[in-house]
Design an enzyme around this catalytic site. Sequence first.
Site, PDB file in Angstrom:
ATOM      1  N   HIS A 203       0.810  -1.228   0.000  1.00 50.83           N
ATOM      2  CA  HIS A 203       0.000   0.000   0.000  1.00 50.83           C
ATOM      3  C   HIS A 203       0.841   1.275   0.000  1.00 50.83           C
ATOM      4  CE1 HIS A 203       0.892  -0.029   4.342  1.00 50.83           C
ATOM      5  NE2 HIS A 203       0.653   1.257   4.290  1.00 50.83           N
TER       6      HIS A 203
HETATM    7  C1  UD1 Z   1      -2.145   5.901   5.225  1.00 55.08           C
HETATM    8  C2  UD1 Z   1      -0.867   6.504   5.776  1.00 55.08           C
HETATM    9  C3  UD1 Z   1       0.228   5.451   5.758  1.00 55.08           C
HETATM   10  C4  UD1 Z   1      -0.205   4.200   6.474  1.00 55.08           C
HETATM   11  C5  UD1 Z   1      -1.517   3.699   5.904  1.00 55.08           C
HETATM   12  C6  UD1 Z   1      -2.012   2.538   6.714  1.00 55.08           C
HETATM   13  C7  UD1 Z   1      -0.513   8.914   5.347  1.00 55.08           C
HETATM   14  C8  UD1 Z   1       0.199   9.891   4.519  1.00 55.08           C
HETATM   15  N1  UD1 Z   1      -0.412   7.627   4.948  1.00 55.08           N
HETATM   16  O1  UD1 Z   1      -1.912   5.563   3.854  1.00 55.08           O
HETATM   17  O2  UD1 Z   1       1.380   5.959   6.412  1.00 55.08           O
HETATM   18  O3  UD1 Z   1       0.777   3.209   6.307  1.00 55.08           O
HETATM   19  O4  UD1 Z   1      -2.494   4.745   5.971  1.00 55.08           O
HETATM   20  O5  UD1 Z   1      -2.912   1.739   6.007  1.00 55.08           O
HETATM   21  O6  UD1 Z   1      -1.134   9.256   6.326  1.00 55.08           O
HETATM   22  N2  UD1 Z   1      -9.233   4.675   0.853  1.00 55.08           N
HETATM   23  C9  UD1 Z   1     -10.455   4.053   0.800  1.00 55.08           C
HETATM   24  N3  UD1 Z   1     -11.074   3.750   1.978  1.00 55.08           N
HETATM   25  C10 UD1 Z   1     -10.535   4.015   3.181  1.00 55.08           C
HETATM   26  C11 UD1 Z   1      -9.288   4.651   3.223  1.00 55.08           C
HETATM   27  C12 UD1 Z   1      -8.649   4.963   2.045  1.00 55.08           C
HETATM   28  O7  UD1 Z   1     -10.992   3.798  -0.279  1.00 55.08           O
HETATM   29  O8  UD1 Z   1     -11.163   3.704   4.210  1.00 55.08           O
HETATM   30  C13 UD1 Z   1      -8.523   4.965  -0.426  1.00 55.08           C
HETATM   31  C14 UD1 Z   1      -8.838   6.345  -0.984  1.00 55.08           C
HETATM   32  O9  UD1 Z   1      -8.881   6.231  -2.370  1.00 55.08           O
HETATM   33  C15 UD1 Z   1      -7.617   7.143  -0.577  1.00 55.08           C
HETATM   34  C16 UD1 Z   1      -6.507   6.110  -0.614  1.00 55.08           C
HETATM   35  O10 UD1 Z   1      -7.119   4.907  -0.201  1.00 55.08           O
HETATM   36  O11 UD1 Z   1      -7.360   8.216  -1.440  1.00 55.08           O
HETATM   37  C17 UD1 Z   1      -5.346   6.447   0.292  1.00 55.08           C
HETATM   38  O12 UD1 Z   1      -5.776   6.674   1.635  1.00 55.08           O
HETATM   39  P1  UD1 Z   1      -4.917   7.621   2.621  1.00 55.08           P
HETATM   40  O13 UD1 Z   1      -5.519   7.580   3.965  1.00 55.08           O
HETATM   41  O14 UD1 Z   1      -4.693   8.944   1.994  1.00 55.08           O
HETATM   42  O15 UD1 Z   1      -3.512   6.927   2.644  1.00 55.08           O
HETATM   43  P2  UD1 Z   1      -3.095   5.410   2.843  1.00 55.08           P
HETATM   44  O16 UD1 Z   1      -2.494   4.930   1.580  1.00 55.08           O
HETATM   45  O17 UD1 Z   1      -4.220   4.647   3.421  1.00 55.08           O
HETATM   46  N1  UDP Z   2      -3.655  -5.356   8.998  1.00 53.72           N
HETATM   47  C1  UDP Z   2      -4.898  -5.945   9.141  1.00 53.72           C
HETATM   48  N2  UDP Z   2      -5.554  -6.355   7.997  1.00 53.72           N
HETATM   49  C2  UDP Z   2      -5.031  -6.208   6.752  1.00 53.72           C
HETATM   50  C3  UDP Z   2      -3.756  -5.608   6.628  1.00 53.72           C
HETATM   51  C4  UDP Z   2      -3.100  -5.176   7.770  1.00 53.72           C
HETATM   52  O1  UDP Z   2      -5.390  -6.112  10.257  1.00 53.72           O
HETATM   53  O2  UDP Z   2      -5.688  -6.592   5.779  1.00 53.72           O
HETATM   54  C5  UDP Z   2      -2.940  -4.908  10.212  1.00 53.72           C
HETATM   55  C6  UDP Z   2      -1.573  -5.522  10.392  1.00 53.72           C
HETATM   56  O3  UDP Z   2      -1.657  -6.764  11.045  1.00 53.72           O
HETATM   57  C7  UDP Z   2      -0.854  -4.473  11.208  1.00 53.72           C
HETATM   58  C8  UDP Z   2      -1.437  -3.175  10.708  1.00 53.72           C
HETATM   59  O4  UDP Z   2      -2.682  -3.524  10.098  1.00 53.72           O
HETATM   60  O5  UDP Z   2      -1.162  -4.607  12.589  1.00 53.72           O
HETATM   61  C9  UDP Z   2      -0.531  -2.548   9.701  1.00 53.72           C
HETATM   62  O6  UDP Z   2      -1.179  -1.516   9.055  1.00 53.72           O
HETATM   63  P1  UDP Z   2      -0.815  -1.035   7.595  1.00 53.72           P
HETATM   64  O7  UDP Z   2      -0.062  -2.073   6.882  1.00 53.72           O
HETATM   65  O8  UDP Z   2      -2.075  -0.545   6.991  1.00 53.72           O
HETATM   66  O9  UDP Z   2       0.063   0.280   7.876  1.00 53.72           O
HETATM   67  P2  UDP Z   2       1.576   0.548   8.275  1.00 53.72           P
HETATM   68  O10 UDP Z   2       1.932  -0.306   9.427  1.00 53.72           O
HETATM   69  O11 UDP Z   2       2.417   0.302   7.076  1.00 53.72           O
HETATM   70  O12 UDP Z   2       1.574   1.997   8.605  1.00 53.72           O
END
Ligand code: UD1
Ligand code: UDP
Length: 356
Positions: A203
Amino acid sequence: MKIATIVGARPQFIKMAPVSRELRKYFEEIVIHTGQHYDYEMNKIFFEQLNIPEPNYYLSVGSGTHGYQTGEMLKRIEEVLMEEKPDLVLVYGDTNSTLAGALAAVKLHIKVAHVEAGLRSFDKRMPEEINRVLTDHVSDYLFAPTETAVKNLYEEGIREGVYLTGDVMYDALLYNIKIARKKSKILRELGLKPKKYLLATVHRAENTDNRENLKNIIEAFIESSELIIFPVHPRTKKCLTEYGLIKKLEKADNVLLIPPVGYLDMLVLEENARKILTDSGGIQKEAYFLKVPCITLRERTEWVETVEDGWNVLVGADKLKILDAIQNFEPSGETYTYKFGDGKASKKIVEIIGEQ
Ligand code: UD1
Ligand code: UDP
């Protein structure tokens, strides 16, 4: 003392769960949810499974560009903080919700505590790196999960208010793994046998927002011919669709695309995987805690201990390196230095807050 916890994204719900449980024994806590993650399986499922208290404020910021998202959060968090006047704001990790929470608080002269302080990838192109550095530099309490994190802060001149506590994600895992083994039916549902599949998540912006990187990664998955279970983050689903790559994956017999799963299912999928392929920060650590070899789809990591101990290998988005690691990466299994604390990080954090 009144403490405002500010969260918004999936990993933060997991991190706050053990801390909040401990905090509420002694203090009043209000939870402010920015709404950064909002899909059921990115959000509510964690509150349900981990018994996290319902947010007192849900700010509905949702998705957008960094400036839009962070700016809206800042505005809306400020309003709540002005009304609630907490003594301390608690933020977690490195997301836009973390930075917005810390900034809103410090400008109102409210003390900031940062859980997971001091992590560095030394790559400023990562939005998370900017969020971490800025948050650390305005925090009063810096709860560092590892000695490396303490050292990073020291080198940036941050020497006061730094506490080595261990990692709250380790606390969360220890608390939930037995529950997960009992409750999760994911292996049966997907027809999986322990150690007969690989688990993958992707992601990180540097992989999803770059067509070439994402293409290399999914081609490696397909060409490996290994059974790969791939819970797809919504960001990645959007990019795979946009780049016209999703059909290729759907057609591949060896890659099983599933929606993001809850924490309990994820722990079981991780523990039983033969290897994990990921660009997630949290999952690299969980692989280490569970002693599952981890192939990290990044050039750098903040969690250097997992690499130093030989359980994690960095392969970036290089197709040949990914394929090679899938075939050949085998940790010796001899080194395991437990650099993530003793599972009592949350307790330590709450004790330190209470001493002030
Ligand atoms: C965010 C964090 C990242 C973290 C990740 C955990 C920032 C800059 N990034 O990234 O550090 O590792 O969360 O998962 O804060 N979207 C949906 N539904 C949701 C959420 C997101 O469809 O519930 C889609 C939207 O199209 C959105 C995209 O995902 O634009 C990205 O979501 P965003 O929260 O901006 O960043 P993440 O990639 O989730
Ligand atoms: N996780 C989860 N379901 C998923 C993917 C991740 O419960 O489908 C959990 C994972 O076990 C970990 C946390 O989400 O505890 C990690 O989050 P993510 O990978 O979204 O973000 P990051 O740690 O890179 O910020």
